[in-house]
Design a protein around this motif. Sequence first.
Motif, PDB file in Angstrom:
ATOM      1  N   TRP A 130       3.070   1.936  -3.125  1.00  0.00           N
ATOM      2  CA  TRP A 130       2.328   2.389  -4.085  1.00  0.00           C
ATOM      3  C   TRP A 130       2.147   3.772  -4.038  1.00  0.00           C
ATOM      4  CZ3 TRP A 130       0.993   2.341  -9.125  1.00  0.00           C
ATOM      5  CH2 TRP A 130      -0.392   2.907  -9.555  1.00  0.00           C
ATOM      6  N   ILE A 131       1.812   4.346  -2.769  1.00  0.00           N
ATOM      7  CA  ILE A 131       1.487   5.499  -2.409  1.00  0.00           C
ATOM      8  C   ILE A 131       2.885   6.549  -2.597  1.00  0.00           C
ATOM      9  CG2 ILE A 131       1.178   7.391  -0.642  1.00  0.00           C
ATOM     10  CD1 ILE A 131      -1.232   5.238   0.266  1.00  0.00           C
ATOM     11  N   TYR A 163       6.107   8.434  -9.289  1.00  0.00           N
ATOM     12  CA  TYR A 163       4.932   8.897  -9.719  1.00  0.00           C
ATOM     13  C   TYR A 163       3.778   8.520  -9.094  1.00  0.00           C
ATOM     14  CZ  TYR A 163       8.134   9.852 -13.501  1.00  0.00           C
ATOM     15  OH  TYR A 163       9.414  10.499 -14.148  1.00  0.00           O
ATOM     16  N   GLY A 164       3.625   8.560  -7.783  1.00  0.00           N
ATOM     17  CA  GLY A 164       2.704   8.298  -6.992  1.00  0.00           C
ATOM     18  C   GLY A 164       1.750   9.441  -6.370  1.00  0.00           C
ATOM     19  N   ILE A 165       0.842   9.074  -5.728  1.00  0.00           N
ATOM     20  CA  ILE A 165      -0.289  10.327  -5.367  1.00  0.00           C
ATOM     21  C   ILE A 165       0.328  11.084  -4.478  1.00  0.00           C
ATOM     22  CG2 ILE A 165      -1.297   9.092  -3.341  1.00  0.00           C
ATOM     23  CD1 ILE A 165      -3.991  10.060  -4.104  1.00  0.00           C
ATOM     24  N   SER A 223      -7.141   2.260  -7.381  1.00  0.00           N
ATOM     25  CA  SER A 223      -6.080   2.105  -8.200  1.00  0.00           C
ATOM     26  C   SER A 223      -6.171   0.720  -8.956  1.00  0.00           C
ATOM     27  CB  SER A 223      -4.721   2.169  -7.609  1.00  0.00           C
ATOM     28  OG  SER A 223      -4.658   3.671  -7.016  1.00  0.00           O
ATOM     29  N   TRP A 251      -7.224   4.142  -1.700  1.00  0.00           N
ATOM     30  CA  TRP A 251      -6.473   4.563  -2.652  1.00  0.00           C
ATOM     31  C   TRP A 251      -6.043   3.290  -3.475  1.00  0.00           C
ATOM     32  CZ3 TRP A 251      -5.799   7.495  -6.532  1.00  0.00           C
ATOM     33  CH2 TRP A 251      -4.625   7.785  -7.237  1.00  0.00           C
ATOM     34  N   VAL A 252      -5.690   2.497  -2.842  1.00  0.00           N
ATOM     35  CA  VAL A 252      -5.215   1.308  -3.628  1.00  0.00           C
ATOM     36  C   VAL A 252      -6.318   0.531  -4.079  1.00  0.00           C
ATOM     37  CG1 VAL A 252      -4.139  -1.089  -2.823  1.00  0.00           C
ATOM     38  CG2 VAL A 252      -3.026   0.717  -1.963  1.00  0.00           C
ATOM     39  N   TRP A 254       1.951  -3.172 -11.846  1.00  0.00           N
ATOM     40  CA  TRP A 254       1.222  -2.799 -10.933  1.00  0.00           C
ATOM     41  C   TRP A 254      -0.213  -3.188 -10.934  1.00  0.00           C
ATOM     42  CZ3 TRP A 254       2.201  -1.383  -6.138  1.00  0.00           C
ATOM     43  CH2 TRP A 254       3.505  -0.886  -5.525  1.00  0.00           C
ATOM     44  N   TYR A 274       0.036  10.566 -14.810  1.00  0.00           N
ATOM     45  CA  TYR A 274       0.663  11.546 -13.613  1.00  0.00           C
ATOM     46  C   TYR A 274       0.227  12.833 -14.035  1.00  0.00           C
ATOM     47  CZ  TYR A 274       3.771  13.110 -10.056  1.00  0.00           C
ATOM     48  OH  TYR A 274       4.159  13.810  -9.282  1.00  0.00           O
ATOM     49  N   PRO A 275      -0.235  13.499 -13.106  1.00  0.00           N
ATOM     50  CA  PRO A 275      -0.742  13.124 -11.937  1.00  0.00           C
ATOM     51  C   PRO A 275      -1.929  12.277 -11.728  1.00  0.00           C
ATOM     52  CG  PRO A 275      -1.197  15.521 -12.339  1.00  0.00           C
ATOM     53  CD  PRO A 275      -0.445  15.059 -13.371  1.00  0.00           C
ATOM     54  N   PRO A 276      -2.006  11.423 -11.119  1.00  0.00           N
ATOM     55  CA  PRO A 276      -3.178  10.438 -10.948  1.00  0.00           C
ATOM     56  C   PRO A 276      -4.404  10.894 -10.664  1.00  0.00           C
ATOM     57  CG  PRO A 276      -1.781  10.089  -9.040  1.00  0.00           C
ATOM     58  CD  PRO A 276      -1.163  11.250  -9.692  1.00  0.00           C
ATOM     59  N   LEU A 328      -3.283   3.852 -14.914  1.00  0.00           N
ATOM     60  CA  LEU A 328      -1.836   3.729 -13.729  1.00  0.00           C
ATOM     61  C   LEU A 328      -0.809   4.560 -13.946  1.00  0.00           C
ATOM     62  CD1 LEU A 328      -2.332   0.057 -12.448  1.00  0.00           C
ATOM     63  CD2 LEU A 328      -3.040   2.270 -11.305  1.00  0.00           C
ATOM     64  N   ILE A 368       0.852  -1.336   0.013  1.00  0.00           N
ATOM     65  CA  ILE A 368      -0.028  -0.004  -0.049  1.00  0.00           C
ATOM     66  C   ILE A 368       0.912   1.273   0.032  1.00  0.00           C
ATOM     67  CG2 ILE A 368      -1.530   1.251   1.319  1.00  0.00           C
ATOM     68  CD1 ILE A 368      -2.821  -1.265   2.341  1.00  0.00           C
ATOM     69  N   ALA A 385       2.460  13.610  -6.418  1.00  0.00           N
ATOM     70  CA  ALA A 385       1.668  14.479  -7.252  1.00  0.00           C
ATOM     71  C   ALA A 385       1.022  15.482  -6.256  1.00  0.00           C
ATOM     72  CB  ALA A 385       0.434  13.697  -7.797  1.00  0.00           C
TER      73      ALA A 385
END
Lengths: 330, 348
Positions: free
Chosen positions: A163-164, A168-170, B43, B39-40, B313, B54-56, B51, A160, A173
């Motif tokens: 991934w965050i 290029y994760g949230i 996603s 969030w996971v 992913w 960017y930004p997501p 996926l 988890i 961003a």
Amino acid sequence: MFKPLTQAVQLGYRTAFNLFEWPMAGAQRLVGISRVAWLFLLPNLLIFGLFTFLPIILNFFYATTGSDAILLSQRPYVGAENFSSLLSCTDYLDPNSCRRDVFWRAVYNTGWFVVLQVGFMIAFSLVTALILNRDIPLKGFFRGVFFYPVLLSPVVVALIWKWILQRYGIFNAGLEDLGLAPVDWLIDAHWAFFWIIFVSIWAHMGFYTLILLAGLQAIPSDVYEAAEMDGASRFRVFSKITMPLLMPTMVVVVVLSLIRAVQAFDEIFVLTGGGPGSATTLILQYIYETGFASRPQLFGLAAAASILMAVVLLVLTLLQLRATRSQAEG
Amino acid sequence: MVWSFISRTRGRGRFDVTDWLTWGYLILGIVLMFGPVLWVAMSSFKTDAALSEYPPSFLPFAPKTVMVEGYDDPLPLYEITAGEHRGEVLAQIRRIGLNAQMVDPQNPAEKINVKIGDRAPAREFAMAFENYSKLFERFNFMRYFWNSVFITVVATIITVIFNSMAAFALAKYRFRGRTTVFLLIIATLMIPPTINLVPIYLVVNELGLVNTPWGVIWPAVATPTGVFLLRQYMLTIPDDLLDAARMDHASEWRVYWRIVLPLAAPAIAVLIIFSVMWRWNEFLWPLIVLTRSEEFTLQLALNAFQGDLQTSWSGLLAMTVLTLLPITIVFALLQKNITAGIAQSGVK
């Protein structure tokens, strides 16, 4: 919908009873009623003996023998060499000067990790417990909110956050939205160390919150009423009533979390793999990698390192026993 | 009404600064504790294309495509944001430098040139369920799931039976050595398996259990926690009940199985919850014992896939969600029992 399930369980329960009754009754006649207790203890003690007591002894044999053979008969005796190899350093403050530099890096990492993780986690757990102890609506729900991550598997927790925190994760961003520069969180050594502490606090604080909350709820309310009658300030109530009465629980929580932190492995191994370099390698990962993941498998070195870890854990456990006793005595 | 519910203070009737702080903290708690999982989960429904965006975006969106007469592959749709075709939705044929050659799907004959800065991809809400279905088709998910379920269920049954038998002996019989045995079992609480990894591996290896589920199950079935928990509870069961059954010539096994076990059900329920949690989430020991991928548990499979750069992913996230789902459902149903059990016994 649950009816067939219940019936199946009942059937299994009865079958198991019938299956074991005849041999167990026979065994009872054989050993006599006075020794039947041992019959009931046998399976558990057998497992304990095989997988707990015997290994404790074997561990010392491994620690004093060399080579990568798993069978003890094929391992030459080397005396204390595994220990001296682990402990030989020209300067103990500088892991680079040690023969087993990764071991010492792991020792220092674990030391910092234990202090910071336990310190901050207890602080957050205490604040959370104090807030959950207030008269708020949806108490059970909020208790569940903070407890939920405790149940997640370490691998899931690590994935988890991986991934965050990815480039290029949230999270990056969000930072860029605020006009800040993105960071490779798990590739920068300092940030990676910060995040293993953060993630393990995230994953475990709910457990300690729960125990502290139980401790808070055990404080009788008339003490607070008396203090309110006397017009004591909130801070005074906290420092003179809540904290002293919570202290026994607090000590247990601190020792428990110390014992866990010394053995931290799962989430961190999946999240960073001990990297970058060995910046987040903790002692248990060193033992795992020395004994099992790398070739040749240095079982002796791994056993010696785990005996050193055991000494630390033993000291902490004795502390816990003292703490529990003084708690029981009030 | 909602406000009076939220603003319930400690009877003083005013919403002061500590109440604001309390609610701020609680809301932050919800975001921080549930947010990452949510969030996971979100996603995991995104396509690989979405996926890598960017930004997501929070909700799963996928680029819209359209079949245009005269072209073999579906073409991506774009909204034109500036220039003479502003407001139209066109399909892109190809990109040439800073220009894009586009076509109106209704009028495929005419090609239109648009600057790439003047167009934005048209997207639609689309759940990529194929992330999940491909787990079953390509990733052997059922195999890992079954391995995890097998280990969890079998180990829990054995744990409950062995521990309750020992607890019964320690709680309901007086015999020489009782205290010694009890102390010995409690003492093992001090010896976590992590300090005996190498010799336990030898024992498992000698028994021929490496790379079998039994190598994971057996070493940890005799939990001192379970024995302690059940013994303390069984002490509260009155001996008269047991003696009455013995009068009727019940064997000790019958006394244990038919009387003590059903009466100890609340404590056994707590042990079952713990054992399921421990086993489902177990990682280090399976990592050592199980090296062949067909024996992997879900946790090991997840770990192996995340280390494998070939894995995308999208599959990993879907697998993460499926792994956390059973525990989440159990938690949602049994939240009260779990938290109460842990608060009482102080173990995890």
